[in-house]
Design an enzyme around this catalytic site. Sequence first.
Site, PDB file in Angstrom:
ATOM      1  N   GLN B  70       0.848  -1.198   0.000  1.00 48.44           N
ATOM      2  CA  GLN B  70       0.000   0.000   0.000  1.00 48.44           C
ATOM      3  C   GLN B  70       0.879   1.242   0.000  1.00 48.44           C
ATOM      4  OE1 GLN B  70      -3.324  -0.149  -0.088  1.00 48.44           O
ATOM      5  NE2 GLN B  70      -3.449  -2.351   0.157  1.00 48.44           N
ATOM      6  N   LYS B  71       0.348   2.294  -0.579  1.00 46.68           N
ATOM      7  CA  LYS B  71       1.111   3.531  -0.718  1.00 46.68           C
ATOM      8  C   LYS B  71       1.715   3.970   0.616  1.00 46.68           C
ATOM      9  CE  LYS B  71      -0.252   6.505  -4.095  1.00 46.68           C
ATOM     10  NZ  LYS B  71      -1.381   7.271  -4.594  1.00 46.68           N
TER      11      LYS B  71
END
Lengths: 348, 184
Positions: B70-71
Site C-alpha cells: 500500500q502507498k
Amino acid sequence: MIMEAPVASDGVTSTGYRETVKIPDRLLRRDQDRLEEAVRRKEAKENLSVSEEKIDHFSSAFNTEKTVIEELLSVCSEADRDQLSRVLEEVTSRIQQLQKFLNDSTVFLTQYELRQAQASLQKLQCGLEEKRDEFIPKKKFAFRSRNIGANMSKVIKPIRDQPASSDSGSSDGNLGVVSVVYAEQCGFSNAHSQVLTKEADEIQQRDVLLSHLTNCKVRLLGSPSTLHIKHVRDSEILCGPVSSSVFVDQCTGCTLAVPCQQLRTHNTTDTQVYLHVTSRAIIEDCTGVGFAPFTWSYDGIDADFKLAGLDFERNNWNQVDDFNWLAAGTPSPNWTVIPALERKCTWE
Amino acid sequence: MGLLTILKKMKHKEREMRLLMLGLDNAGKTTILKKFNGEDVSTISPTLGFNIKTLEHRGFKLNIWDVGGQKSLRSYWRNYFESTDGLVWVVDSADRLRLEDCRQELSSLLLEERLAGATLLVFANKQDLPGALSKDGIREALALDSIKTHHWCIIGCSAVTGENLLPGVDWLLDDIGARIFTAD
C-alpha cells in the site's frame, strides 16, 4: 636447621638430576619444532607460488578467451543472417562459460582482479547486445501465441466492441488511452442522475468498471470477477458477489452494497459500505467511511455467491484495516460501524 | 583473504539467501509466498506490515520477506533492504492503469545502494486473468531492457494456479548462487 639441610640438598640434587635428563629432551623437541617450522614455511611458500601460478593461469586464459570473443564480435556483419545468429549464439555461450570460469576462480583472485574481470565481461556482454540490437530486430510478438493471457484476450475480443456506456460522450483528452486501457472491461462511465442496470450475462466473471458517475443508482445483478469504482459522487451502487477484489477510489457521499473477497478503499470520504467480505477490508487515505453488514438481495444471489466462490457464512465486515492508522490498541478515527438503527434496510 | 571472501564463505556454509518481495498493493506478493509454501491462498487479506517465511528449497534456506505494498507502507520498504540477495518485484499484469506507478517504484528501488548487489526477478503475475498483459508487454511497460545495473529476468506467472512460480524462484537461486556460493 640441621633437619632441614639434607632435605634442601636432597631437593637440589634431585632437581639437578632431573634437569640433566630434561635438557636434551627439550633440545630435541626444539629441534623437532624447528624442522617442522621449516617444512611449514616451505609449504607456505609453495602454496603462494601455486596461487601466483593460478592467478597467472587465470589471467592468461581469461584474456585469450576475451580476445577470441572480441574478434568474433568484430567480424559480425549483416551479410549472412544465418551465420550471424550462429556467431551471436556462440558468443553468448562463450561469455557464459567465461563468467563461470571467473566464478570458479574467485577463491584465489584479489578484489581488484575480480573487478577488472567482471568489468571486461560486462563490456563483452554490452558489445554482444549492441550487435544483437543492430542486426536482429526485436521479436516483439514472438512468444505471444504461446501466452495464455494473450490467447484469452483474443478469445474475448468480440465482447470488447461494446464500449463502456457513454465513453463517446466525454470531452476527456485522454479518452483514447483510457478506452484502450479498459478494452477488457465493461461498466458505466460519465453518467449523471441515471438509473443504470447490468444483468448477469453482461458482467458474469468479468472486470467491471464504474467511473465518473454522479448522483446515479447502479444495480449489477450478477457476479463480476473484479469491481472498480472510481471518481463516483453521491451515488448508490449495489452489486452481486465479486469473486476477488472491489477497489474503491476517489469516491464521496456514496452508498455501496457488495459481497467480495477483499475490499480496498482509497481516497474516499463520507461513504457507507454494506459489506460482506470473506477476507478483510482495508482503507487508505479515507475519512468518514461507515461499515455495516451486507443486506441487499436479488433473485439468484445464492447461486452467484457460489459462482464467486464466496463463503456465505464468513463475513468480516467490521474488521477493517486502516493503513494510515498503524497504532495498535487505539481504533482508527477514519472509519466507524454504522449504528444498527441508522442502517438502511430497504433497497428499491 | 578479504572480508568479502570470509562473508561469502560464511554464507556458503549456511547456504542461506535473503529474498525481498516488493510491488504495488494487490500485486499478489503474499499469495505468491503462501502458494510457494503450500498454504491456503483464499483467505489472504491486504498485508498490513510484513510476512516473513523461512523455507528450504533445493538445499538452500530461503528467508523470504513479503512487505505490504500500500502507498502508505512503501516508505517503510527501505527498512528491509539490508543484505538482500534477491529482489522479487511482483506486478499485477491486469492492472494496466498503474503500470506507470509500478515502473517508477521499481526504477527508484534499483537506484538504492543497499540493493545494488541484488538479483532482480520480475513476476508478471495474474497471467490467468483474461485482461492480463503478456510478459513481453510488462517488460516493455516497465522498460526492463534499460536495466544495466542488475541481473534481471521476467517470468509470467499465476500465483493462484501456481504456474511458473517454481521456474522463477529456480532462476533466482541459480543467479544468486553463481554470485555468492562460488565453487570451493
